[in-house]
Design an enzyme around this catalytic site. Structure first.
Site, short mmCIF file in Angstrom:
data_model
loop_
_atom_site.label_atom_id
_atom_site.label_comp_id
_atom_site.label_asym_id
_atom_site.label_seq_id
_atom_site.Cartn_x
_atom_site.Cartn_y
_atom_site.Cartn_z
N ASP A 19 98.82 3.62 -57.09
CA ASP A 19 98.93 4.04 -55.68
C ASP A 19 97.56 4.39 -55.12
O ASP A 19 96.67 4.84 -55.85
CB ASP A 19 99.85 5.25 -55.55
N TYR A 75 114.33 21.96 -80.40
CA TYR A 75 115.68 22.45 -80.64
C TYR A 75 115.88 23.05 -82.03
O TYR A 75 116.95 23.56 -82.33
CB TYR A 75 116.71 21.35 -80.38
N GLU A 84 101.14 1.40 -62.42
CA GLU A 84 101.52 2.82 -62.40
C GLU A 84 103.03 3.01 -62.28
O GLU A 84 103.63 3.78 -63.01
CB GLU A 84 100.84 3.53 -61.23
#
Length: 421
Positions: free
Chosen positions: A302, A164, A250
Protein backbone atom coordinates in the site's frame (compact mmCIF):
# COMPACT_ATOMS: atom_id res chain seq x y z
CA UNK A 1 -21.26 -9.20 -40.97
CA UNK A 2 -23.89 -8.35 -38.38
CA UNK A 3 -21.98 -10.40 -35.78
CA UNK A 4 -18.75 -8.51 -36.58
CA UNK A 5 -20.49 -5.13 -36.26
CA UNK A 6 -21.96 -6.24 -32.93
CA UNK A 7 -18.52 -7.25 -31.62
CA UNK A 8 -17.00 -3.97 -32.85
CA UNK A 9 -19.69 -1.98 -31.04
CA UNK A 10 -19.11 -4.03 -27.88
CA UNK A 11 -15.37 -3.26 -28.05
CA UNK A 12 -16.09 0.43 -28.54
CA UNK A 13 -18.46 0.43 -25.55
CA UNK A 14 -15.73 -0.99 -23.29
CA UNK A 15 -14.05 1.78 -21.25
CA UNK A 16 -10.43 2.31 -22.29
CA UNK A 17 -7.98 1.33 -19.59
CA UNK A 18 -5.60 4.22 -18.82
CA UNK A 19 -2.07 3.65 -20.14
CA UNK A 20 -2.94 0.32 -21.75
CA UNK A 21 -1.93 1.81 -25.12
CA UNK A 22 1.61 2.25 -23.72
CA UNK A 23 2.03 -1.47 -23.16
CA UNK A 24 4.30 -3.43 -25.45
CA UNK A 25 3.62 -7.03 -26.38
CA UNK A 26 4.15 -9.52 -23.55
CA UNK A 27 7.03 -11.12 -25.46
CA UNK A 28 8.84 -7.76 -25.61
CA UNK A 29 8.30 -7.12 -21.88
CA UNK A 30 9.63 -10.59 -21.07
CA UNK A 31 12.68 -9.94 -23.21
CA UNK A 32 13.32 -6.68 -21.33
CA UNK A 33 13.05 -8.56 -18.02
CA UNK A 34 15.45 -11.24 -19.18
CA UNK A 35 17.96 -8.58 -20.26
CA UNK A 36 17.69 -6.93 -16.83
CA UNK A 37 18.20 -10.23 -15.01
CA UNK A 38 21.17 -11.19 -17.16
CA UNK A 39 22.72 -7.72 -16.64
CA UNK A 40 22.30 -7.91 -12.85
CA UNK A 41 22.67 -11.69 -12.52
CA UNK A 42 26.43 -11.69 -13.09
CA UNK A 43 27.00 -9.41 -10.11
CA UNK A 44 24.71 -11.43 -7.85
CA UNK A 45 26.35 -14.69 -8.94
CA UNK A 46 29.83 -13.43 -8.12
CA UNK A 47 28.71 -12.12 -4.76
CA UNK A 48 26.95 -15.41 -4.08
CA UNK A 49 30.14 -17.30 -4.88
CA UNK A 50 32.10 -15.30 -2.34
CA UNK A 51 31.44 -15.59 1.36
CA UNK A 52 28.52 -13.36 2.46
CA UNK A 53 29.47 -10.41 4.63
CA UNK A 54 28.86 -11.02 8.35
CA UNK A 55 29.15 -9.03 11.57
CA UNK A 56 32.49 -10.73 12.25
CA UNK A 57 33.89 -9.21 9.04
CA UNK A 58 33.15 -5.65 10.18
CA UNK A 59 35.01 -3.47 12.66
CA UNK A 60 32.05 -1.92 14.45
CA UNK A 61 32.42 0.46 17.36
CA UNK A 62 29.67 -1.42 19.22
CA UNK A 63 29.78 -5.10 20.09
CA UNK A 64 26.76 -6.87 18.62
CA UNK A 65 25.23 -10.28 19.15
CA UNK A 66 23.65 -12.71 16.71
CA UNK A 67 22.00 -16.07 17.16
CA UNK A 68 22.59 -19.22 15.12
CA UNK A 69 20.68 -22.40 14.29
CA UNK A 70 21.31 -24.98 17.01
CA UNK A 71 20.42 -28.67 17.06
CA UNK A 72 17.89 -29.88 19.63
CA UNK A 73 20.65 -31.59 21.62
CA UNK A 74 22.60 -28.30 21.73
CA UNK A 75 19.53 -26.36 22.89
CA UNK A 76 18.93 -29.02 25.56
CA UNK A 77 22.55 -28.74 26.72
CA UNK A 78 22.33 -24.93 26.90
CA UNK A 79 19.17 -25.10 29.03
CA UNK A 80 20.62 -27.72 31.37
CA UNK A 81 23.83 -25.69 31.82
CA UNK A 82 21.77 -22.61 32.65
CA UNK A 83 19.66 -24.53 35.18
CA UNK A 84 22.79 -25.95 36.84
CA UNK A 85 24.21 -22.43 37.16
CA UNK A 86 20.91 -21.24 38.73
CA UNK A 87 20.86 -24.19 41.16
CA UNK A 88 24.41 -23.42 42.30
CA UNK A 89 23.49 -19.77 42.79
CA UNK A 90 20.49 -20.70 44.94
CA UNK A 91 22.46 -23.22 47.01
CA UNK A 92 25.14 -20.63 47.69
CA UNK A 93 22.47 -18.33 49.16
CA UNK A 94 22.64 -15.73 46.38
CA UNK A 95 19.18 -16.44 44.93
CA UNK A 96 18.95 -16.36 41.16
CA UNK A 97 18.35 -14.12 38.24
CA UNK A 98 18.38 -14.40 34.45
CA UNK A 99 20.80 -12.33 32.40
CA UNK A 100 18.56 -11.33 29.49
CA UNK A 101 19.81 -9.50 26.37
CA UNK A 102 17.98 -6.19 26.03
CA UNK A 103 15.77 -5.92 22.93
CA UNK A 104 14.97 -2.24 23.53
CA UNK A 105 15.27 0.23 20.64
CA UNK A 106 18.27 1.85 22.34
CA UNK A 107 20.12 -1.47 22.09
CA UNK A 108 19.66 -1.84 18.33
CA UNK A 109 21.86 -0.71 15.48
CA UNK A 110 21.35 -0.40 11.73
CA UNK A 111 24.46 -1.62 9.90
CA UNK A 112 24.59 -0.12 6.37
CA UNK A 113 27.16 -2.64 5.14
CA UNK A 114 24.73 -5.46 5.96
CA UNK A 115 21.59 -3.38 5.28
CA UNK A 116 19.86 -4.76 8.34
CA UNK A 117 19.18 -4.06 12.00
CA UNK A 118 21.27 -5.94 14.57
CA UNK A 119 21.20 -6.25 18.34
CA UNK A 120 23.94 -4.74 20.49
CA UNK A 121 25.30 -6.56 23.53
CA UNK A 122 23.58 -4.75 26.43
CA UNK A 123 21.85 -7.09 28.91
CA UNK A 124 19.55 -6.65 31.89
CA UNK A 125 19.20 -8.73 35.04
CA UNK A 126 15.82 -10.34 35.72
CA UNK A 127 16.00 -11.30 39.45
CA UNK A 128 13.48 -13.62 41.09
CA UNK A 129 13.75 -11.77 44.44
CA UNK A 130 12.23 -8.56 43.11
CA UNK A 131 8.57 -7.57 43.15
CA UNK A 132 8.87 -5.83 39.79
CA UNK A 133 10.37 -8.81 37.96
CA UNK A 134 9.37 -11.94 39.91
CA UNK A 135 6.47 -12.78 37.59
CA UNK A 136 8.48 -12.34 34.40
CA UNK A 137 11.30 -14.40 35.89
CA UNK A 138 8.80 -17.18 36.69
CA UNK A 139 7.48 -17.04 33.10
CA UNK A 140 11.05 -17.28 31.80
CA UNK A 141 11.74 -20.37 33.94
CA UNK A 142 8.47 -21.94 32.80
CA UNK A 143 9.23 -21.34 29.11
CA UNK A 144 12.70 -22.86 29.53
CA UNK A 145 11.13 -25.96 31.12
CA UNK A 146 8.64 -26.31 28.25
CA UNK A 147 11.35 -25.93 25.62
CA UNK A 148 13.38 -28.61 27.41
CA UNK A 149 10.39 -30.98 27.11
CA UNK A 150 10.20 -30.31 23.37
CA UNK A 151 13.89 -31.15 23.04
CA UNK A 152 13.41 -34.46 24.86
CA UNK A 153 10.34 -35.43 22.82
CA UNK A 154 11.64 -34.01 19.50
CA UNK A 155 8.28 -32.46 18.61
CA UNK A 156 7.03 -29.05 17.42
CA UNK A 157 4.28 -26.97 19.01
CA UNK A 158 2.69 -23.65 18.06
CA UNK A 159 3.07 -20.49 20.11
CA UNK A 160 -0.63 -20.87 20.94
CA UNK A 161 -0.02 -24.39 22.32
CA UNK A 162 2.76 -23.00 24.48
CA UNK A 163 0.48 -20.30 25.87
CA UNK A 164 -2.25 -22.78 26.81
CA UNK A 165 0.11 -24.91 28.91
CA UNK A 166 -0.16 -22.30 31.69
CA UNK A 167 -2.83 -19.69 30.92
CA UNK A 168 -3.06 -18.44 34.50
CA UNK A 169 0.65 -17.68 34.65
CA UNK A 170 1.00 -16.23 31.14
CA UNK A 171 -2.38 -14.38 31.21
CA UNK A 172 -1.93 -13.14 27.66
CA UNK A 173 -0.15 -14.73 24.68
CA UNK A 174 1.82 -11.56 24.00
CA UNK A 175 3.60 -12.16 27.31
CA UNK A 176 4.61 -15.75 26.56
CA UNK A 177 5.60 -14.75 22.99
CA UNK A 178 7.85 -11.94 24.28
CA UNK A 179 9.60 -14.23 26.77
CA UNK A 180 10.04 -16.84 24.03
CA UNK A 181 12.10 -14.28 22.08
CA UNK A 182 14.05 -13.50 25.27
CA UNK A 183 14.84 -17.19 25.67
CA UNK A 184 16.12 -17.37 22.08
CA UNK A 185 18.50 -14.49 22.85
CA UNK A 186 19.63 -16.03 26.13
CA UNK A 187 20.39 -19.41 24.55
CA UNK A 188 21.96 -17.83 21.45
CA UNK A 189 19.75 -19.75 19.01
CA UNK A 190 17.12 -18.92 16.41
CA UNK A 191 13.51 -19.20 17.45
CA UNK A 192 12.96 -22.08 15.02
CA UNK A 193 15.68 -23.99 16.91
CA UNK A 194 13.32 -24.07 19.91
CA UNK A 195 10.75 -26.13 17.93
CA UNK A 196 8.07 -23.50 18.60
CA UNK A 197 6.32 -22.35 15.44
CA UNK A 198 3.55 -19.92 14.54
CA UNK A 199 0.33 -21.06 12.88
CA UNK A 200 0.39 -21.12 9.07
CA UNK A 201 -0.30 -17.64 7.65
CA UNK A 202 1.64 -16.92 4.47
CA UNK A 203 0.80 -18.46 1.07
CA UNK A 204 2.69 -18.93 -2.19
CA UNK A 205 1.55 -19.57 -5.76
CA UNK A 206 3.23 -19.59 -9.16
CA UNK A 207 6.30 -21.01 -10.83
CA UNK A 208 7.81 -22.87 -7.89
CA UNK A 209 8.29 -26.54 -7.10
CA UNK A 210 9.65 -27.57 -3.71
CA UNK A 211 9.62 -30.51 -1.31
CA UNK A 212 7.64 -30.21 1.90
CA UNK A 213 8.72 -32.92 4.32
CA UNK A 214 9.46 -35.20 1.34
CA UNK A 215 6.31 -34.41 -0.66
CA UNK A 216 6.86 -32.53 -3.93
CA UNK A 217 4.64 -29.44 -4.25
CA UNK A 218 3.92 -27.74 -7.59
CA UNK A 219 2.68 -24.23 -6.80
CA UNK A 220 1.12 -23.82 -10.27
CA UNK A 221 -1.35 -26.56 -9.38
CA UNK A 222 -2.53 -25.33 -5.98
CA UNK A 223 -5.62 -23.44 -7.17
CA UNK A 224 -6.41 -19.82 -6.45
CA UNK A 225 -5.62 -20.17 -2.74
CA UNK A 226 -2.04 -21.31 -3.33
CA UNK A 227 0.11 -23.37 -0.95
CA UNK A 228 0.35 -22.47 2.70
CA UNK A 229 3.94 -21.68 3.63
CA UNK A 230 5.19 -24.40 6.01
CA UNK A 231 5.76 -23.04 9.53
CA UNK A 232 8.87 -25.20 9.88
CA UNK A 233 11.40 -24.08 7.25
CA UNK A 234 13.59 -27.12 8.00
CA UNK A 235 11.18 -29.36 6.11
CA UNK A 236 11.42 -27.24 2.91
CA UNK A 237 13.95 -28.19 0.26
CA UNK A 238 14.69 -28.95 -3.42
CA UNK A 239 13.45 -25.57 -4.70
CA UNK A 240 13.12 -25.39 -8.49
CA UNK A 241 11.75 -22.55 -10.62
CA UNK A 242 11.69 -21.09 -14.12
CA UNK A 243 10.42 -17.75 -12.78
CA UNK A 244 11.99 -14.44 -13.71
CA UNK A 245 11.20 -12.75 -10.39
CA UNK A 246 9.47 -13.07 -7.03
CA UNK A 247 6.46 -10.81 -6.45
CA UNK A 248 6.01 -10.02 -2.75
CA UNK A 249 2.45 -8.80 -2.10
CA UNK A 250 1.30 -7.10 1.11
CA UNK A 251 -2.44 -7.79 0.91
CA UNK A 252 -4.45 -10.97 0.54
CA UNK A 253 -6.95 -9.23 -1.80
CA UNK A 254 -4.23 -8.30 -4.32
CA UNK A 255 -2.75 -11.79 -4.04
CA UNK A 256 -6.12 -13.40 -4.85
CA UNK A 257 -6.58 -11.13 -7.86
CA UNK A 258 -3.17 -12.07 -9.27
CA UNK A 259 -3.61 -15.77 -8.48
CA UNK A 260 -7.05 -15.95 -10.10
CA UNK A 261 -5.77 -14.13 -13.21
CA UNK A 262 -2.81 -16.56 -13.26
CA UNK A 263 -0.48 -13.61 -13.63
CA UNK A 264 2.43 -16.01 -13.05
CA UNK A 265 1.73 -17.73 -16.38
CA UNK A 266 1.70 -14.49 -18.36
CA UNK A 267 4.86 -13.23 -16.64
CA UNK A 268 6.71 -16.20 -15.08
CA UNK A 269 6.99 -15.38 -11.38
CA UNK A 270 6.41 -16.62 -7.84
CA UNK A 271 3.77 -14.71 -5.87
CA UNK A 272 3.96 -14.71 -2.07
CA UNK A 273 2.06 -12.91 0.68
CA UNK A 274 1.94 -12.95 4.48
CA UNK A 275 -1.53 -11.30 4.39
CA UNK A 276 -0.36 -8.17 6.19
CA UNK A 277 2.31 -8.11 8.87
CA UNK A 278 5.18 -10.47 7.96
CA UNK A 279 5.34 -13.63 10.04
CA UNK A 280 8.55 -15.52 10.72
CA UNK A 281 7.73 -18.46 8.41
CA UNK A 282 7.06 -16.20 5.40
CA UNK A 283 10.24 -14.18 6.06
CA UNK A 284 12.31 -17.37 6.26
CA UNK A 285 10.67 -18.80 3.12
CA UNK A 286 11.20 -15.60 1.13
CA UNK A 287 14.87 -15.48 2.12
CA UNK A 288 15.32 -19.15 1.18
CA UNK A 289 13.79 -18.53 -2.27
CA UNK A 290 15.94 -15.46 -2.86
CA UNK A 291 19.18 -17.11 -1.79
CA UNK A 292 18.63 -20.46 -3.55
CA UNK A 293 16.92 -19.33 -6.76
CA UNK A 294 18.89 -16.07 -7.14
CA UNK A 295 15.80 -14.15 -8.30
CA UNK A 296 15.02 -10.43 -7.88
CA UNK A 297 12.26 -9.66 -5.35
CA UNK A 298 9.72 -6.96 -6.26
CA UNK A 299 7.38 -5.69 -3.54
CA UNK A 300 3.77 -4.53 -4.00
CA UNK A 301 2.51 -2.73 -0.88
CA UNK A 302 0.00 0.00 0.00
CA UNK A 303 1.03 3.61 -0.55
CA UNK A 304 1.12 4.47 3.14
CA UNK A 305 3.76 4.49 5.90
CA UNK A 306 2.72 1.04 7.10
CA UNK A 307 3.22 -0.48 3.65
CA UNK A 308 6.80 0.77 3.67
CA UNK A 309 7.28 -0.49 7.24
CA UNK A 310 6.17 -3.95 6.14
CA UNK A 311 8.59 -3.81 3.21
CA UNK A 312 11.41 -2.76 5.55
CA UNK A 313 10.70 -5.69 7.91
CA UNK A 314 11.25 -8.12 5.02
CA UNK A 315 14.38 -6.29 3.87
CA UNK A 316 16.09 -4.93 6.99
CA UNK A 317 14.42 -6.84 9.81
CA UNK A 318 12.12 -5.98 12.68
CA UNK A 319 13.35 -4.35 15.86
CA UNK A 320 11.52 -7.00 17.88
CA UNK A 321 13.60 -9.79 16.32
CA UNK A 322 16.80 -7.93 15.47
CA UNK A 323 18.76 -10.68 17.26
CA UNK A 324 17.91 -13.01 14.34
CA UNK A 325 18.09 -10.55 11.44
CA UNK A 326 20.81 -12.56 9.68
CA UNK A 327 18.31 -15.39 9.06
CA UNK A 328 15.10 -13.39 8.64
CA UNK A 329 16.03 -10.62 6.19
CA UNK A 330 15.96 -10.77 2.39
CA UNK A 331 18.56 -8.52 0.76
CA UNK A 332 17.88 -6.05 -2.05
CA UNK A 333 14.06 -6.04 -2.22
CA UNK A 334 12.82 -3.53 -4.82
CA UNK A 335 9.85 -1.25 -4.08
CA UNK A 336 7.64 -1.76 -7.13
CA UNK A 337 4.46 -0.01 -5.94
CA UNK A 338 2.06 1.36 -4.99
CA UNK A 339 4.26 4.44 -4.56
CA UNK A 340 3.09 7.98 -3.68
CA UNK A 341 4.24 9.24 -7.08
CA UNK A 342 1.99 6.62 -8.73
CA UNK A 343 -1.14 8.39 -7.49
CA UNK A 344 -0.67 11.24 -9.96
CA UNK A 345 1.27 9.25 -12.54
CA UNK A 346 -1.61 6.79 -12.98
CA UNK A 347 -4.34 9.40 -12.35
CA UNK A 348 -5.78 7.62 -9.32
CA UNK A 349 -9.19 9.31 -8.74
CA UNK A 350 -9.48 11.62 -5.74
CA UNK A 351 -12.31 9.53 -4.28
CA UNK A 352 -9.89 6.57 -4.09
CA UNK A 353 -7.23 8.51 -2.19
CA UNK A 354 -7.45 8.67 1.59
CA UNK A 355 -6.36 11.55 3.81
CA UNK A 356 -3.51 10.64 6.14
CA UNK A 357 -4.27 10.82 9.85
CA UNK A 358 -2.00 12.65 12.28
CA UNK A 359 -0.64 9.26 13.35
CA UNK A 360 0.05 8.36 9.68
CA UNK A 361 1.99 11.59 9.19
CA UNK A 362 3.97 11.03 12.40
CA UNK A 363 4.81 7.47 11.31
CA UNK A 364 5.93 8.78 7.91
CA UNK A 365 8.16 11.43 9.51
CA UNK A 366 9.60 8.83 11.91
CA UNK A 367 10.46 6.59 8.96
CA UNK A 368 12.33 9.48 7.33
CA UNK A 369 14.63 9.49 10.38
CA UNK A 370 15.47 5.79 10.04
CA UNK A 371 18.93 4.99 8.66
CA UNK A 372 17.63 2.22 6.39
CA UNK A 373 15.32 4.77 4.69
CA UNK A 374 17.99 7.49 4.44
CA UNK A 375 20.23 5.01 2.63
CA UNK A 376 17.82 4.94 -0.34
CA UNK A 377 17.27 8.41 -1.88
CA UNK A 378 14.29 7.12 -3.87
CA UNK A 379 12.51 6.03 -0.70
CA UNK A 380 13.21 9.42 0.91
CA UNK A 381 11.77 11.24 -2.11
CA UNK A 382 8.62 9.11 -2.12
CA UNK A 383 8.09 9.43 1.65
CA UNK A 384 8.58 13.19 1.52
CA UNK A 385 5.94 13.35 -1.22
CA UNK A 386 3.56 11.27 0.88
CA UNK A 387 4.00 13.47 3.95
CA UNK A 388 3.72 16.65 1.87
CA UNK A 389 0.50 15.66 0.04
CA UNK A 390 -0.95 13.95 3.15
CA UNK A 391 -2.52 11.35 0.89
CA UNK A 392 -2.39 7.57 0.97
CA UNK A 393 -3.94 4.82 -1.13
CA UNK A 394 -4.36 1.06 -0.98
CA UNK A 395 -3.48 -1.33 -3.80
CA UNK A 396 -7.23 -1.74 -4.36
CA UNK A 397 -7.46 1.91 -5.50
CA UNK A 398 -6.40 0.59 -8.92
CA UNK A 399 -9.70 -1.29 -9.11
CA UNK A 400 -11.38 2.05 -9.93
CA UNK A 401 -10.15 1.43 -13.51
CA UNK A 402 -11.42 -2.17 -13.49
CA UNK A 403 -10.99 -5.15 -11.21
CA UNK A 404 -8.21 -6.59 -13.40
CA UNK A 405 -6.33 -3.33 -13.98
CA UNK A 406 -3.64 -4.45 -11.51
CA UNK A 407 -2.77 -7.57 -13.49
CA UNK A 408 -3.63 -6.32 -17.00
CA UNK A 409 -2.00 -2.87 -17.03
CA UNK A 410 -0.35 -1.61 -13.84
CA UNK A 411 2.07 -4.47 -13.17
CA UNK A 412 2.93 -5.19 -16.84
CA UNK A 413 3.71 -1.49 -17.37
CA UNK A 414 5.85 -1.40 -14.22
CA UNK A 415 7.78 -4.43 -15.46
CA UNK A 416 8.14 -2.94 -18.94
CA UNK A 417 9.53 0.33 -17.57
CA UNK A 418 11.53 -1.46 -14.85
CA UNK A 419 9.98 1.10 -12.55
CA UNK A 420 11.13 0.04 -9.10
CA UNK A 421 13.35 1.50 -6.36
Amino acid sequence: MAEKRKRRRADEDQPKLPFKDKLKADAQILELLKCYISATGGASSSSAASKPLTLADLSLSSTCREVTDLSLSSVQTEIESLVLYIAQSILSGEGFSFNVPSRASSNQLYVPELDRIVLKDKSTLRPFASVSSVRKTTITARILALIHQLCLKNIHVTKRDLFYTDVKLFQDQTQSDAVLDDVSCMLGCTRSSLNVIAAEKGVVVGRLIFSDNGDMIDCTKMGMGGKAIPPNIDRVGDMQSDALFILLVEKDAAYIRLAEDRFYNRFPCIIVTAKGQPDVATRLFLRKMKMELKLPVLALVDSDPYGLKILSVYGCGSKNMSYDSANLTTPDIKWLGIRPSDLDKYNIPEQCRLPMTEQDIKTGKDLLEEDFVKKNPGWVEELNLMVKTKQKAEIQALSSFGFQYLSEVYLPLKLQQQDWL
